[in-house]
Write a protein that holds these residues in place. Structure first.
Motif, short mmCIF file in Angstrom:
data_model
loop_
_atom_site.label_atom_id
_atom_site.label_comp_id
_atom_site.label_asym_id
_atom_site.label_seq_id
_atom_site.Cartn_x
_atom_site.Cartn_y
_atom_site.Cartn_z
N ALA A 270 2.61 13.37 6.52
CA ALA A 270 2.93 12.77 7.82
C ALA A 270 4.06 11.74 7.69
CB ALA A 270 1.69 12.11 8.42
N MET A 271 4.01 10.92 6.65
CA MET A 271 5.05 9.90 6.46
C MET A 271 6.40 10.55 6.17
SD MET A 271 2.84 7.01 4.42
CE MET A 271 4.23 6.02 3.96
N ALA A 272 6.40 11.59 5.36
CA ALA A 272 7.66 12.27 5.02
C ALA A 272 8.27 12.97 6.23
CB ALA A 272 7.42 13.26 3.89
N ALA A 273 7.42 13.39 7.17
CA ALA A 273 7.90 14.11 8.34
C ALA A 273 8.44 13.19 9.44
CB ALA A 273 6.78 14.97 8.92
N GLU A 274 8.13 11.88 9.33
CA GLU A 274 8.59 10.95 10.36
C GLU A 274 10.11 10.85 10.34
OE1 GLU A 274 6.76 7.20 9.58
OE2 GLU A 274 4.78 7.91 10.18
N ILE B 264 2.80 2.00 0.94
CA ILE B 264 3.57 1.08 1.77
C ILE B 264 4.49 1.90 2.67
CG2 ILE B 264 5.21 -0.84 1.78
CD1 ILE B 264 4.14 -1.50 -1.09
N HIS B 265 4.35 1.70 3.96
CA HIS B 265 5.15 2.43 4.95
C HIS B 265 6.57 1.86 4.98
CE1 HIS B 265 6.27 4.16 8.85
NE2 HIS B 265 5.28 5.02 8.64
N ARG B 266 7.50 2.65 5.50
CA ARG B 266 8.85 2.13 5.72
C ARG B 266 8.73 0.82 6.50
NH1 ARG B 266 10.00 7.45 8.14
NH2 ARG B 266 10.55 8.78 6.41
N GLN C 227 14.35 2.80 4.36
CA GLN C 227 14.26 4.18 4.84
C GLN C 227 13.23 4.98 4.05
OE1 GLN C 227 15.87 4.93 7.62
NE2 GLN C 227 16.67 2.87 7.55
N GLN C 228 12.73 4.39 2.97
CA GLN C 228 11.75 5.10 2.14
C GLN C 228 10.41 4.39 2.17
OE1 GLN C 228 12.65 6.55 -1.81
NE2 GLN C 228 14.80 6.07 -1.51
N ALA C 229 9.35 5.15 2.25
CA ALA C 229 8.01 4.63 2.04
C ALA C 229 7.81 4.52 0.52
CB ALA C 229 6.99 5.56 2.67
N CYS C 230 6.68 4.00 0.11
CA CYS C 230 6.45 3.80 -1.32
C CYS C 230 4.98 3.97 -1.66
CB CYS C 230 6.92 2.39 -1.71
SG CYS C 230 6.67 1.98 -3.44
N ILE C 231 4.72 4.59 -2.80
CA ILE C 231 3.38 4.64 -3.38
C ILE C 231 3.42 3.81 -4.65
CG2 ILE C 231 1.57 6.04 -4.40
CD1 ILE C 231 2.85 8.47 -3.14
N LEU C 232 2.49 2.90 -4.80
CA LEU C 232 2.28 2.19 -6.05
C LEU C 232 0.98 2.73 -6.64
CD1 LEU C 232 2.95 -1.46 -4.83
CD2 LEU C 232 4.55 0.05 -6.01
N GLU C 233 1.07 3.40 -7.74
CA GLU C 233 -0.12 3.90 -8.44
C GLU C 233 -0.38 2.96 -9.60
OE1 GLU C 233 -2.57 5.64 -8.00
OE2 GLU C 233 -3.30 6.46 -9.87
N TRP C 234 -1.38 2.10 -9.45
CA TRP C 234 -1.75 1.13 -10.48
C TRP C 234 -2.60 1.87 -11.52
CZ3 TRP C 234 0.58 -3.43 -9.32
CH2 TRP C 234 0.91 -3.66 -7.98
N TYR C 235 -2.23 1.78 -12.78
CA TYR C 235 -2.93 2.54 -13.81
C TYR C 235 -2.92 1.81 -15.14
CZ TYR C 235 1.37 3.84 -16.21
OH TYR C 235 2.54 3.81 -16.92
N GLY D 9 13.68 10.90 -2.14
CA GLY D 9 14.55 10.46 -1.06
C GLY D 9 13.81 10.04 0.19
N LYS D 10 12.51 10.33 0.25
CA LYS D 10 11.69 9.95 1.41
C LYS D 10 10.59 8.96 1.06
CE LYS D 10 12.48 14.24 3.86
NZ LYS D 10 11.89 15.37 4.57
N ILE D 11 9.96 9.20 -0.09
CA ILE D 11 8.88 8.33 -0.54
C ILE D 11 9.11 8.01 -2.01
CG2 ILE D 11 6.40 8.08 -0.90
CD1 ILE D 11 6.00 10.13 1.38
N LYS D 12 9.22 6.74 -2.32
CA LYS D 12 9.42 6.31 -3.70
C LYS D 12 8.05 6.23 -4.38
CE LYS D 12 12.65 3.38 -4.54
NZ LYS D 12 13.63 3.77 -5.52
N VAL D 13 7.91 6.87 -5.52
CA VAL D 13 6.65 6.87 -6.26
C VAL D 13 6.82 5.99 -7.49
CG1 VAL D 13 4.96 8.28 -7.49
CG2 VAL D 13 6.09 9.18 -5.43
N CYS D 14 6.01 4.94 -7.54
CA CYS D 14 6.09 3.96 -8.62
C CYS D 14 4.77 3.90 -9.37
CB CYS D 14 6.40 2.58 -8.07
SG CYS D 14 7.93 2.48 -7.14
#
Length: 146
Positions: A138-142, A117-119, A35-43, A66-71
């Motif tokens: 846009a992804m959070a509004a879906e 990464i999309h749901r 149910q959650q999208a995800c951002i992977l920020e490689w650093y 709760g909508k997009i997991k930030v990693c």
């Protein structure tokens, strides 16, 4: 593999180490909630542009909780240097991991590097994402599919 070649494909599953606890896990464990999208920020904790971008990702983590997991994924190592980077960046909400073997699978040839990464697990951005704010809105509004 070029960064954009991963777009439209299922994310590659990789091993990660939780930077806070030292627990070893798989990316698929983190993304099991479809149910959650995800951002992977490689650093890297030594990287000036990564340091500059870090507060923005903490902001995303709070805004889209709760909508997009930030990693945040450190590709150069963990330990005290990673902890100091995280403290300086004010990380509270975003997840923190260390992964030294994933960069080739995600075509991380320089940092910072972002993967979205999309749901459902499809990679929609990999590399740079100049449209990241618009994409996340846009992804959070879906609507979440039940």
């Amino acid at each position: 593999l070029k960064a954009d070649e991963l777009c439209g494909q299922q994310y590659p599953d990789v091993s990660l180490t939780d930077a806070r606890t030292g627990e070893l896990l798989r990316l698929s464990d983190i993304l099991k909630d479809r149910q959650q999208a995800c951002i992977l920020e490689w650093y890297g904790h030594h990287c000036g542009p990564c340091r500059d971008a870090a507060p923005k990702f903490e902001g995303y983590a709070k805004k889209y909780q709760g909508k997009i997991k930030v990693c945040m994924v450190n590709v150069v190592g963990g330990g005290q240097a990673e902890a100091q980077f995280a403290e300086a960046a004010g990380f509270e909400t975003c997840c923190r991991y260390v992964c030294l073997d994933a960069p080739p699978l995600y075509a991380v040839n320089g940092i910072p590097h972002v993967t979205v990464i999309h749901r459902g697990g499809m990679v929609v951005r990999n590399g740079t994402a100049p449209d990241l704010d618009t994409l996340l809105e846009a992804m959070a509004a879906e609507p979440i599919q039940e």
